[in-house]
Design an enzyme around this catalytic site. Structure first.
Site: not given
Ligand code: NAD
Length: 265
Positions: A147, A160
């Site tokens: 991130s 985080y």
């Molecule tokens: P999201 O909430 O849409 O998806 C998260 C996924 O992780 C889901 O499939 C959920 O079921 C799974 N998950 C959560 N806890 C779990 C567990 N205990 N066991 C197995 N699976 C689990 O989130 P996203 O925004 O798509 O985020 C995905 C990645 O991208 C994360 O690592 C997040 O930190 C990173 N990220 C997101 C953003 C953003 O703005 N959305 C920005 C930077 C980084």
């Protein structure tokens, strides 16, 4: 994507791919011909529908593992499922992640530990389990979804930010250890992408900062993103595909920012 990449014959694991960025990456890999193992939480029937539709839409094999990323043995079991079913794993995307927003004095102990386990420790178990297969196959791609918070901090996100800085260190260390094995290890560092993870942190941010929803979106989320636009899931997925291409074979131990200029400031 416009760059020509084929993932025919490759087997990919994408953690946390029942939603958001992970689902986007799993589908992008499947579109390029890779078999994909999807993982994550959610309604079993909906996940099965998604799994089956990936197989029919892209003509690849799609497995689902319900492994809980909180539990090391389940993470190891997820990698074993792919290796036992397909004979090996070529691509591992450590994407599963959660967020919690709170001032440090009030940060719940269990939430802090949960975030470190899911966003960082799970990647250790998955990488450790996948590397022997990648070495046997003489090729591998490890992609860790970090991130902008892996490079800079924001208040109220201590767990985080700590986990994302940690995965950067893990990713670089692994890159050095497997550098001569045709395996690369990199981070992708997105800025704000509109996914359920971002949407769900809005109420807590409203509370922590005393703001309206619109103020959180414009003055907190997009405040740091000079483009003033959310990054799209497809833009992140395309970078993951690029990292799997031959063109990216010399890119290892680094972080590719996809943050609309956030970390340039
Ligand atoms: P999201 O909430 O849409 O998806 C998260 C996924 O992780 C889901 O499939 C959920 O079921 C799974 N998950 C959560 N806890 C779990 C567990 N205990 N066991 C197995 N699976 C689990 O989130 P996203 O925004 O798509 O985020 C995905 C990645 O991208 C994360 O690592 C997040 O930190 C990173 N990220 C997101 C953003 C953003 O703005 N959305 C920005 C930077 C980084």
């Amino acid at each position: 994507m416009s760059l020509q990449v084929s993932l025919q014959g490759k087997n990919a694991i994408v953690t946390g791919s029942t939603s958001g960025i992970g689902m986007g990456i799993a589908k992008a890999f499947a579109k390029l011909g890779a078999n994909v193992l999807i993982n994550g939480l959610g309604d079993a029937a909906q996940i099965e529908t998604e799994r089956a539709s990936i197989e029919t839409e892209f003509g690849v094999k799609c497995l689902y593992s319900p492994a809980n990323m909180m539990v090391g043995s389940e993470v190891t079991g997820m990698v074993k499922l792919a290796v036992d079913t397909w004979g090996g794993v070529d691509i591992l995307v450590n994407n599963a992640g959660i967020q919690f927003v709170s001032p440090i004095e009030e940060f719940p102990d269990d939430k802090f530990e949960q975030i470190i386990r899911i966003n960082l420790v799970a990647a250790f178990y998955a990488i450790k389990a996948a590397i022997p297969s990648m070495k046997t196959r003489g090729w591998g791609r490890i992609i860790n979804i970090s991130s902008a918070h892996g490079l800079v901090a924001s208040p109220f996100k201590s767990a985080y930010v700590a986990a994302k800085h940690g995965i950067s260190g893990l990713s670089k260390t692994v890159a050095l250890e497997v550098a001569t094995s045709k395996i690369t290890s990199n981070c992708i560092a997105p800025g704000y992408v509109w996914t359920p993870l971002v949407e769900s942190q809005i109420p807590d941010t409203m509370k922590a900062r005393g703001m309206t929803k619109e103020q959180v979106i414009n003055d907190v989320l997009l405040h740091a993103q000079p483009t003033k636009e959310f990054v799209t899931i497809e833009q992140v997925a395309d970078i993951a595909c690029f990292l799997c291409s031959d063109a990216a074979s010399a890119i290892t131990g680094t972080t590719l920012s996809v943050d609309g200029g956030w970390t340039a400031a």
